[in-house]
Motif scaffolding. Structure first.
Motif, PDB file in Angstrom:
ATOM      1  N   ILE A 120       0.828  -1.199   0.000  1.00  0.00           N
ATOM      2  CA  ILE A 120       0.000   0.000   0.000  1.00  0.00           C
ATOM      3  C   ILE A 120       0.866   1.254   0.000  1.00  0.00           C
ATOM      4  O   ILE A 120       0.659   2.186  -0.794  1.00  0.00           O
ATOM      5  N   MET A 121       1.857   1.315   0.877  1.00  0.00           N
ATOM      6  CA  MET A 121       2.671   2.515   0.986  1.00  0.00           C
ATOM      7  C   MET A 121       3.538   2.725  -0.247  1.00  0.00           C
ATOM      8  O   MET A 121       3.772   3.865  -0.666  1.00  0.00           O
ATOM      9  N   GLN A 122       4.019   1.647  -0.846  1.00  0.00           N
ATOM     10  CA  GLN A 122       4.812   1.789  -2.067  1.00  0.00           C
ATOM     11  C   GLN A 122       3.966   2.352  -3.197  1.00  0.00           C
ATOM     12  O   GLN A 122       4.396   3.260  -3.925  1.00  0.00           O
ATOM     13  N   ARG A 123       2.753   1.822  -3.343  1.00  0.00           N
ATOM     14  CA  ARG A 123       1.858   2.354  -4.383  1.00  0.00           C
ATOM     15  C   ARG A 123       1.521   3.816  -4.118  1.00  0.00           C
ATOM     16  O   ARG A 123       1.517   4.647  -5.036  1.00  0.00           O
ATOM     17  N   ALA A 124       1.219   4.128  -2.864  1.00  0.00           N
ATOM     18  CA  ALA A 124       0.834   5.492  -2.526  1.00  0.00           C
ATOM     19  C   ALA A 124       1.979   6.468  -2.754  1.00  0.00           C
ATOM     20  O   ALA A 124       1.780   7.584  -3.243  1.00  0.00           O
TER      21      ALA A 124
END
Length: 218
Positions: A120-124
Motif C-alpha cells: 500500500i505505501m509503495q503504491r501510494a
C-alpha cells in the motif's frame, strides 16, 4: 431526535409479529413497526432468516495512517483497478488503503498483513510525493460485505412487509451513506422512495433470477 443507540448489543434474533417485529438484543427486548437489515458482513444471516438468502462474501480491507503531513490532498481519491485510495484529514494524517487483510480463525476478525502494508505505501508513494518519506504510525483492518456484482442490496424485503435491506456496499458504503440514509428514511416513513433503487433489489439473487433457477452460494 428521540433515537436510542444501544452500542455493543448483539441482535440474537428477530421475528415477524402481528404488529411488526420483535427483536432480542442482549438483555433488551425491542418491538418495532419496521426493521432495517444494515448488519454489513453479518446481514446475510438475517436475510436468510426471512427466506432471502444472498451470495454475500466477506472481505477484509487493510488501512494505514501516516504521521501528520503538510496539506497536499484536498479530496478523497482512489484509482479504479489500481489498488490504492487515500484521503488526508484536517490534522494532516493521510489514511491509505487498497490491500486485503488476513482473516483470523474467527472470521469476524482479521489482522493487517505486513507485506500488504508495504505494498500500500509503495503504491501510494508513487502517486503522492509527500508520502515517500512519511512514517506509518497505525494500521487496522475490518470486515465488510461484498456482493458478486459489486452493488448493494437496498430496498424492501420481497418476503416480509416492514423489513428493509441495506447492506453489501462492497467498499463504497461511506461515500453514498447520506443518500442511502435518506432513501431508508423515506421507505420507513412513506413506504416508498422517489429514488430509483429497483436495480439493487434483493430479488436479483433469488433462485428464479439465477441461470438454471438455482442460487449460487459463495
Amino acid at each position: 431526535a428521540g433515537a436510542e443507540v444501544l452500542e455493543n448489543t448483539e441482535v440474537a434474533g428477530v421475528s415477524r409479529t402481528f404488529e411488526g417485529f420483535a427483536l432480542e438484543a442482549g438483555d433488551v427486548a425491542v418491538t418495532a413497526r419496521s426493521v432495517i437489515n444494515s448488519a454489513g458482513a453479518w446481514a446475510d444471516r438475517f436475510a436468510r432468516a426471512f427466506n432471502e438468502p444472498v451470495p454475500l462474501e466477506r472481505t477484509y480491507p487493510s488501512m494505514i495512517v501516516t504521521e501528520p503531513l503538510d496539506p497536499f490532498l484536498s479530496v478523497n481519491i482512489g484509482i479504479e483497478g489500481g489498488g490504492i485510495y487515500a484521503r488526508q484529514v484536517a490534522r494532516g494524517n493521510v489514511v491509505v488503503g487498497g490491500e486485503r487483510a488476513t482473516p483470523l480463525d474467527n472470521p469476524d476478525y482479521s489482522r493487517p498483513r505486513s507485506d500488504g502494508a508495504l505494498t500500500i505505501m509503495q503504491r501510494a508513494s508513487e502517486l503522492f510525493g509527500p508520502l515517500r518519506h512519511a512514517q506509518a504510525i497505525r494500521f487496522w483492518s475490518g470486515t465488510e460485505a461484498t456482493m458478486p456484482d459489486r452493488n448493494p442490496v437496498l430496498g424492501p424485503s420481497a418476503t416480509t412487509p416492514g423489513l428493509i435491506h441495506a447492506f453489501g456496499f462492497s467498499g463504497a458504503g461511506f461515500q453514498i451513506a447520506p443518500g442511502v440514509g435518506e432513501v431508508l428514511a423515506e421507505l420507513v416513513r412513506d413506504g416508498q422512495t422517489a429514488t430509483p433503487i429497483d436495480a439493487f433489489a434483493i430479488t436479483r439473487f433469488s433462485p428464479a433470477s439465477q441461470p438454471g433457477g438455482a442460487l449460487k452460494q459463495q
